[in-house]
Design a protein around this motif. Sequence first.
Motif, PDB file in Angstrom:
ATOM      1  N   GLY A 198       0.798  -1.225   0.000  1.00 28.24           N
ATOM      2  CA  GLY A 198       0.000   0.000   0.000  1.00 28.24           C
ATOM      3  C   GLY A 198       0.826   1.268   0.000  1.00 28.24           C
ATOM      4  O   GLY A 198       0.281   2.370   0.105  1.00 28.24           O
ATOM      5  N   THR A 199       2.129   1.140  -0.159  1.00 26.20           N
ATOM      6  CA  THR A 199       3.011   2.304  -0.212  1.00 26.20           C
ATOM      7  C   THR A 199       2.924   2.945  -1.595  1.00 26.20           C
ATOM      8  O   THR A 199       3.122   2.268  -2.612  1.00 26.20           O
ATOM      9  N   ALA A 200       2.653   4.241  -1.640  1.00 28.42           N
ATOM     10  CA  ALA A 200       2.629   4.961  -2.915  1.00 28.42           C
ATOM     11  C   ALA A 200       4.050   5.061  -3.439  1.00 28.42           C
ATOM     12  O   ALA A 200       4.932   5.576  -2.750  1.00 28.42           O
ATOM     13  N   VAL A 201       4.280   4.546  -4.651  1.00 28.11           N
ATOM     14  CA  VAL A 201       5.623   4.567  -5.244  1.00 28.11           C
ATOM     15  C   VAL A 201       5.721   5.524  -6.422  1.00 28.11           C
ATOM     16  O   VAL A 201       6.822   5.892  -6.827  1.00 28.11           O
ATOM     17  N   PHE A 202       4.566   5.954  -6.947  1.00 31.00           N
ATOM     18  CA  PHE A 202       4.557   6.730  -8.188  1.00 31.00           C
ATOM     19  C   PHE A 202       3.234   7.478  -8.271  1.00 31.00           C
ATOM     20  O   PHE A 202       2.188   6.935  -7.919  1.00 31.00           O
ATOM     21  N   GLU A 203       3.286   8.715  -8.744  1.00 32.54           N
ATOM     22  CA  GLU A 203       2.076   9.487  -9.024  1.00 32.54           C
ATOM     23  C   GLU A 203       2.229  10.147 -10.379  1.00 32.54           C
ATOM     24  O   GLU A 203       3.323  10.566 -10.750  1.00 32.54           O
ATOM     25  N   ALA A 204       1.121  10.232 -11.089  1.00 29.53           N
ATOM     26  CA  ALA A 204       1.124  10.913 -12.382  1.00 29.53           C
ATOM     27  C   ALA A 204      -0.109  11.807 -12.482  1.00 29.53           C
ATOM     28  O   ALA A 204      -1.163  11.498 -11.917  1.00 29.53           O
ATOM     29  N   ARG A 205       0.058  12.899 -13.189  1.00 28.84           N
ATOM     30  CA  ARG A 205      -1.067  13.765 -13.563  1.00 28.84           C
ATOM     31  C   ARG A 205      -1.003  13.833 -15.079  1.00 28.84           C
ATOM     32  O   ARG A 205      -0.047  14.382 -15.642  1.00 28.84           O
ATOM     33  N   ILE A 206      -2.003  13.235 -15.706  1.00 27.22           N
ATOM     34  CA  ILE A 206      -2.005  13.130 -17.163  1.00 27.22           C
ATOM     35  C   ILE A 206      -2.982  14.148 -17.729  1.00 27.22           C
ATOM     36  O   ILE A 206      -4.154  14.193 -17.327  1.00 27.22           O
ATOM     37  N   ALA A 207      -2.492  14.965 -18.649  1.00 27.62           N
ATOM     38  CA  ALA A 207      -3.318  15.972 -19.301  1.00 27.62           C
ATOM     39  C   ALA A 207      -4.006  15.322 -20.504  1.00 27.62           C
ATOM     40  O   ALA A 207      -3.348  14.927 -21.471  1.00 27.62           O
ATOM     41  N   MET A 208      -5.305  15.183 -20.406  1.00 25.23           N
ATOM     42  CA  MET A 208      -6.109  14.665 -21.514  1.00 25.23           C
ATOM     43  C   MET A 208      -6.827  15.829 -22.178  1.00 25.23           C
ATOM     44  O   MET A 208      -7.153  16.825 -21.529  1.00 25.23           O
ATOM     45  N   TRP A 209      -7.067  15.693 -23.467  1.00 27.01           N
ATOM     46  CA  TRP A 209      -7.857  16.671 -24.208  1.00 27.01           C
ATOM     47  C   TRP A 209      -9.125  15.952 -24.661  1.00 27.01           C
ATOM     48  O   TRP A 209      -9.049  14.934 -25.351  1.00 27.01           O
ATOM     49  N   VAL A 210     -10.257  16.455 -24.214  1.00 27.70           N
ATOM     50  CA  VAL A 210     -11.565  15.877 -24.554  1.00 27.70           C
ATOM     51  C   VAL A 210     -12.254  16.850 -25.496  1.00 27.70           C
ATOM     52  O   VAL A 210     -12.320  18.053 -25.219  1.00 27.70           O
ATOM     53  N   SER A 211     -12.766  16.333 -26.608  1.00 26.48           N
ATOM     54  CA  SER A 211     -13.402  17.211 -27.603  1.00 26.48           C
ATOM     55  C   SER A 211     -14.527  16.481 -28.314  1.00 26.48           C
ATOM     56  O   SER A 211     -14.584  15.246 -28.310  1.00 26.48           O
ATOM     57  N   PRO A 212     -15.418  17.258 -28.950  1.00 25.63           N
ATOM     58  CA  PRO A 212     -16.498  16.619 -29.718  1.00 25.63           C
ATOM     59  C   PRO A 212     -15.945  15.885 -30.933  1.00 25.63           C
ATOM     60  O   PRO A 212     -14.946  16.314 -31.525  1.00 25.63           O
ATOM     61  N   LEU A 213     -16.578  14.785 -31.291  1.00 25.01           N
ATOM     62  CA  LEU A 213     -16.221  14.085 -32.533  1.00 25.01           C
ATOM     63  C   LEU A 213     -16.542  14.968 -33.711  1.00 25.01           C
ATOM     64  O   LEU A 213     -17.572  15.658 -33.715  1.00 25.01           O
ATOM     65  N   LYS A 214     -15.679  14.969 -34.689  1.00 24.40           N
ATOM     66  CA  LYS A 214     -15.978  15.722 -35.921  1.00 24.40           C
ATOM     67  C   LYS A 214     -16.907  14.898 -36.769  1.00 24.40           C
ATOM     68  O   LYS A 214     -16.714  13.701 -36.942  1.00 24.40           O
ATOM     69  N   ARG A 215     -17.901  15.486 -37.280  1.00 22.01           N
ATOM     70  CA  ARG A 215     -18.890  14.772 -38.107  1.00 22.01           C
ATOM     71  C   ARG A 215     -18.669  15.060 -39.568  1.00 22.01           C
ATOM     72  O   ARG A 215     -18.258  15.983 -40.030  1.00 22.01           O
TER      73      ARG A 215
END
Length: 156
Positions: free
Chosen positions: A139-156
């Motif tokens: 249960g020891t935290a060994v790693f942390e990440a903050r991932i930048a995602m880009w969410v957008s509408p699907l192009k039609r």
Amino acid sequence: MSAPLLNLYRRMQRWPAGRWLFSRAVCFKAPYFASIAPRITLLEPGRCEGRIAHRRKVTNHIGTVHAIALCNLAELTAGLMVDASLPKGMRWIPKGMEVQYLAKATGTQHAVATPEQPIVAAEAGYALPVNVQVCDDAGTAVFEARIAMWVSPLKR
């Protein structure tokens, strides 16, 4: 209606070895992740959990789980969580990752990915930070990440 990926996960959970099969299917679709032999242990809207075993192919020169294997596990769980949480008509892509190595990673590593904010349908694209914490069997935290995602509408 649930995302197609989430529907597949739920359907496969009823099968013997369903988690293993789902994890293999994910690696078939995105072959690079097979390099860490992940096992997805939970997938639901707003949360994904996965693990990797400490085996030779993910070990570095000092005998711990390699930093990039932890990055791969973080990106995989974050991406699956976002995909399983997306409203219809939206898409996502990772844009960046900040990581912190907190302790030596030995043994099986368990990752939990959660969004910093609700994942919603929108008329325009928006930034979605995803937090991933990786812990060892104790249960020891060994790693942390903050991932930048880009969410957008699907192009039609």
